[in-house]
Motif scaffolding. Sequence first.
Motif, short mmCIF file in Angstrom:
data_model
loop_
_atom_site.label_atom_id
_atom_site.label_comp_id
_atom_site.label_asym_id
_atom_site.label_seq_id
_atom_site.Cartn_x
_atom_site.Cartn_y
_atom_site.Cartn_z
N GLY A 38 0.81 -1.21 0.00
CA GLY A 38 0.00 0.00 0.00
C GLY A 38 0.84 1.25 0.00
N TRP A 59 -6.65 7.24 -8.54
CA TRP A 59 -6.78 6.20 -7.53
C TRP A 59 -7.20 4.85 -8.11
CZ3 TRP A 59 -4.53 6.47 -3.07
CH2 TRP A 59 -4.24 7.71 -2.52
N ALA A 63 -5.29 1.44 -7.27
CA ALA A 63 -5.98 0.24 -6.79
C ALA A 63 -5.66 -1.00 -7.61
CB ALA A 63 -7.48 0.48 -6.77
N GLU A 66 -2.19 -1.86 -5.71
CA GLU A 66 -2.06 -1.77 -4.25
C GLU A 66 -3.33 -2.26 -3.56
OE1 GLU A 66 1.07 -0.69 -3.17
OE2 GLU A 66 1.34 -0.82 -5.34
N SER A 67 -3.18 -2.53 -2.26
CA SER A 67 -4.31 -3.03 -1.46
C SER A 67 -4.83 -2.03 -0.45
CB SER A 67 -3.91 -4.32 -0.73
OG SER A 67 -3.61 -5.36 -1.64
N PHE A 68 -4.01 -1.05 -0.04
CA PHE A 68 -4.46 -0.12 0.99
C PHE A 68 -3.79 1.24 0.81
CE2 PHE A 68 -0.82 -2.39 2.76
CZ PHE A 68 -0.04 -1.38 3.31
N ALA A 69 -4.39 2.25 1.44
CA ALA A 69 -3.85 3.61 1.37
C ALA A 69 -4.16 4.36 2.66
CB ALA A 69 -4.45 4.36 0.18
N LEU A 96 -9.54 -0.12 -2.63
CA LEU A 96 -8.48 0.08 -1.64
C LEU A 96 -9.05 0.16 -0.22
CD1 LEU A 96 -6.42 2.76 -3.56
CD2 LEU A 96 -5.52 0.53 -2.83
N ARG A 98 -8.65 1.74 3.36
CA ARG A 98 -8.16 3.10 3.51
C ARG A 98 -8.39 3.63 4.93
NH1 ARG A 98 -12.36 1.86 0.59
NH2 ARG A 98 -14.42 2.61 1.18
#
Length: 332
Positions: A38, A59, A63, A66-69, A96, A98
Motif C-alpha cells: 500500500g 486512484w 488500486a 495496491e491493497s491499501f492507502a 483500496l 483506507r
Amino acid sequence: MRTPRLIVTALALAGALTAAVPVSLTAAAEPSSYPVTGVDTSHYNHATPDAGETARIDWRKVAASESFAFLKATQHTTGKDAWFASDWKAVSSTSLARAPYHFFDPRSPRDAPAQAEHFIRTVRAAGYTGTQPGELPPVLDVEKVRRDGKEVCPPALRADQVRAFLHRVRAEFRVTPIVYTRASFVKECMNGDGRVFAGHPLWLARYGSGAKAPQPVPGAAGEWTFWQHTETGRVPGIPTTVDRNVYAGTRAQLRTMAHLPDSAPSPAPSANWPTVRSGQHGPDVRTVQLLLGIRADGRFGPETIRSVRDFQRGHRLQADGIVGPRSWAALV
C-alpha cells in the motif's frame, strides 16, 4: 492438560486466528516478499514541476496494484491537508482499504484534545466513520516535527497527551487507532518508553534495511502490522515518488481489519465456546484479545472490557462486556 471443552474451543478458533490477526514474523524478509502492499499520501504527492500543486492521483490505477492507502487529513489543531477531502472521495470509490491519519504536532503540553477534535471533525466531514466497509482504523502519526527548517523532537510531546488523543479517537470511532512511529523516535524523543502505544496496531518506518524489519518499539509489546520501507517508491497513478508500505498478514486479514466480508461463511454461534468475562485469565482470554487486536496479556481487565463492549456495539450485540457464543461468532 486442557479440558475437552477448551480443546474444542482451540480447534474452532484455529482458523479464526489466522484470518483475523497479523502473523507473527519469525524470520526476516525483504519488503518485496510481502504480497499485500500500500501507499500513504498527502498534498506533497500532488506537487510536480509541470503542474505545480494541482497534479491529481488516479486512484483507480493505484488500486490496480495496491491493497491499501493512508491519507493525511490533519495536523496540529487547525491544519488540513488541501487534498484530503477530494482524495478521500476518490479512494472510497475503489477497492483500496483506507484510513485517514493525523500528524501529531504538539505545540503546548495540553493541546492534544483540540488536535483530536480537529481530526474527528475533518474526517467525519469527509464521510469517514471507522466502521464502514473498506475503512481501516484511524491513524495517529507520531514522529519528529519540522522547526526552523530542521526535524526535531516535538518540544511539547507528552505521553499523557498522546494517550488522551488516542483515547478520544477510539471513543469516537469505536475502534483501536493505528499508530505510526519508529523505534528510533521513541528512543530519542520519548526516553525509550513507548508503553503509551501498547495495544495499538503499529505502523513502523524503517528504510533501506533490506531484510531487516522495523525494530520493536520499546514498551509497546507488539510487532509491526504495517511497515513503511521507502519514501521514494513509484506507483502507477501517483505523479510523484511516494511512501511504500507492506502489511504483515494476508489479504483476508486486511479485509477483516477493513470491515470487508470474506468469502468464507461466518461460523454459527456454538454452545461449545466458553463464556469469558471480567476477572478471568488464561488462554481463552488471550484468544479474545488477539481477535480484538489489543494487547494479549491473558487477563480480562478494564482495557479488555472496553474493547469487548466497543466491538459489541459495532456489531449490534448486547454491549455487556461478556464474550459469549454470539460475540465469539462475530469475533471469528
